[in-house]
Design an enzyme around this catalytic site. Structure first.
Site, short mmCIF file in Angstrom:
data_model
loop_
_atom_site.label_atom_id
_atom_site.label_comp_id
_atom_site.label_asym_id
_atom_site.label_seq_id
_atom_site.Cartn_x
_atom_site.Cartn_y
_atom_site.Cartn_z
N ASP A 4 -10.99 -12.51 -4.56
CA ASP A 4 -10.31 -11.21 -4.44
C ASP A 4 -9.81 -10.62 -5.76
OD1 ASP A 4 -10.69 -11.79 -1.79
OD2 ASP A 4 -8.57 -12.00 -1.28
N GLU B 228 -14.18 -8.13 2.77
CA GLU B 228 -13.40 -7.69 3.92
C GLU B 228 -12.81 -6.30 3.71
OE1 GLU B 228 -10.28 -10.09 6.61
OE2 GLU B 228 -9.58 -9.75 4.56
N GLU C 203 -10.13 -1.56 -0.96
CA GLU C 203 -9.50 -2.11 -2.16
C GLU C 203 -10.52 -2.26 -3.29
OE1 GLU C 203 -5.63 -4.61 -0.87
OE2 GLU C 203 -7.50 -5.42 -0.08
#
Length: 551
Positions: free
Chosen positions: A106, A183, A187
């Site tokens: 991430d 996911e 973002e």
């Protein structure tokens, strides 16, 4: 944020992810203060100073003062060539703390928040663009996630972004039987938008272009594979009904999240944070289908922070007035931890009025049918969408012996309107510029499975008078008229007027552009499928693709 240094609890959350959300959350409020009070207003600069203090705890912690609960810091990893978090470095498996930042999970989510917040800081305090330590820190975050140079010996090229799949993967160096996954597409967009802003604010054209290019490619991929409208060809029809994919693995799509099964989680993770980049991907058509299919049936409690994301990321696009009311009823402490009530209400208040979902029928008797039909098509600045506006005019050919001929006769006046629909003085064009003759091109195309004759109109226009914020410049208008071929007499044949592009220097992001078109009609009965926002008979308002910077 300034009272009792409340900004610390918003920006210092221990982890990079939640702290990053806080940085951009404060940055958005700073932009609001600047917008309404000016860049030199004391509280605008005080807000910017909050961002500056927060960043010092990241790039110069030893001299920053009180950095309690700020992220513990990162380090340069000589093995993988990156800057992972120190949090979780010693954990077994390395993926529990801060969503696995220590093992490169991430990074493009986490660091994007800081890049956007940094661009906001330089916008408000340009001197920070010359702060070598600060600029180097932000550049390092970009090099970690999106390094464009194979000559950089310290970071791999494009760690997260996959140039074959045209989006990023969020999984780091830990293996998975289902392959890598992503996911939260929103973002990812936030990072790419941040790179574009960072390059722009520093005058780095190559970096700005890199961000814009990756953002454009990623948006198209997200719309194709992650946000599913009716008729999506890439997923099974039953799965398309979910509207979002959930966790998108290389080997499967799983309608869930890593942190829970609630539909609020699954859909909202595709909506945060609220930035202009989000509107590039989430079209009105998609939001309407997502609301009708899934979100409208959820409880959406006013005490649930996830509701604040649904109300802004979806409902504000579908029905901005009702979304504003819902957000106003929620307490400021019930917002998502990356969102303030001020930013949420502002977001809802500036959304354009949505199109009506059913056309207004305008029956006209044959004897009353005019020789021409004048259409006013209005587009609003500051909104992005993936489907260009189109007017459909249906005619009944039940009494016709042959296919009628449609033709766009002329381009009428182009006018800029303010938020109340009034013409802005000096902001109109009544004729095509003499710099270039209007170009007409005709061709036969396959549209929606059927043949149509398409007439393309291109013209240059020039404003003789302009608002103070825009210099006089040559603009262009491109319009297409599609006349579908009908294999049988008696079917409904729509004339499609397609506003493909209008290059117009808007004075304000809240203004409308009205385009007058004159269309020749056959003298026979017809019904008009003209979309209008209400029953008032006012302008036909369509969403436009014109953008106006950070606003």
């Amino acid at each position: 944020f300034l009272e009792n240094e409340n900004w610390r609890s918003a920006m210092f959350k221990g982890s990079f992810y939640f702290s990053g959300k806080g940085f951009q959350k404060v940055g958005a409020v700073c932009l609001l203060v600047e917008k309404f009070y000016g860049i030199d207003f004391a509280k605008t600069q005080a807000c910017a100073d909050v961002l500056a203090q927060g960043f010092r705890c990241l790039y110069d912690r030893s001299s920053a003062g009180n950095c309690g609960n700020a992220p513990v810091g990162s380090y340069y990893d000589q093995v993988w060539g990156g800057i992972p978090s120190r949090e979780g470095y010693s954990d077994n498996g390395c993926y529990t703390a801060d969503f696995g930042n220590a093992c490169y999970n991430d990074h493009h989510y986490h660091y994007g928040y800081f890049v956007v917040a940094a661009a906001i800081l330089v916008r408000l305090v340009p001197a920070f663009g010359n702060n070598a330590a600060f600029v180097s820190y932000i550049n390092t975050l970009i090099r970690d996630t999106t390094n464009p140079s194979p000559a950089d010996a310290y970071f791999p090229s494009f760690r997260s972004f996959d140039w074959f799949d045209l989006h990023s993967w969020s999984r780091g160096v830990t293996p998975s039987g289902d392959g890598k996954d992503q996911e939260s597409t929103s973002e990812e967009l936030n990072l790419l938008y941040g790179i574009h802003l960072w390059g722009s604010i520093l005058g780095k054209a190559d970096l700005q272009t890199l961000g814009a290019t990756m953002l454009a490619l990623c948006i198209r991929t997200i719309q194709e594979y992650f946000l599913m409208k009716d008729g999506n060809p890439h997923h099974h029809a039953d799965f398309v009904k979910n509207r979002v994919t959930g966790i998108f693995f290389q080997n499967k799509a799983d309608y869930t999240t890593w942190f829970g099964w609630r539909m609020e989680y699954i859909h909202s993770i595709q909506m945060l944070p609220l930035s202009p980049a989000l509107q590039l991907a989430r079209s009105f058509a998609f939001c309407q289908q997502e609301w009708d299919s899934i979100l409208s049936s959820l409880p959406l409690s006013l005490s649930d922070p996830w509701s604040s994301i649904v109300f802004t990321g979806n409902f504000a696009v579908v029905d901005p007035e009702k979304a504003y009311q819902k957000l106003s009823q929620m307490g400021p402490d019930k917002m998502d931890d990356g969102l303030t009530q001020a930013w949420a209400r502002y977001w809802a208040s500036v959304q354009p009025t949505p199109l009506a979902r059913t056309p207004v029928t305008l029956p006209i008797a044959a004897a009353e049918c005019p020789a021409s039909l004048k259409l006013d098509v209005a587009l609003q600045a500051g909104y992005f969408f993936d489907e260009m506006p189109r007017v459909l005019v249906h005619q009944s050919s039940s009494s016709a012996s042959h296919r009628p001929v449609w033709a766009l006769l002329s381009l009428g006046a182009i006018q800029e309107l303010d938020a109340d629909g009034m013409v802005v003085p000096g902001r109109s064009i009544t004729s095509v510029s003499s710099q270039k003759s209007a170009v007409w091109r005709e061709e036969v195309r396959n549209i929606d499975g059927g043949l149509a004759t398409v007439t393309r109109f291109e013209a240059d226009v020039r404003l003789e008078q302009n608002c103070e914020t825009q210099p006089s410049q040559l603009s262009s208008v491109t319009i297409e008229v599609a006349e579908p071929h009908s294999p049988e007499v008696g079917s409904m044949e729509p004339l499609q007027i397609h506003i493909e592009s209008v290059d117009w220097p808007f004075c304000s992001s809240g203004h409308w552009l009205r385009i007058g078109l004159v269309v020749d009609l056959p003298l026979q009965a017809l019904t008009g499928g003209l979309f209008a926002p209400d029953d008032s008979g006012k302008l036909l308002k369509f969403r436009s693709g014109a953008g106006c910077g950070m606003d």
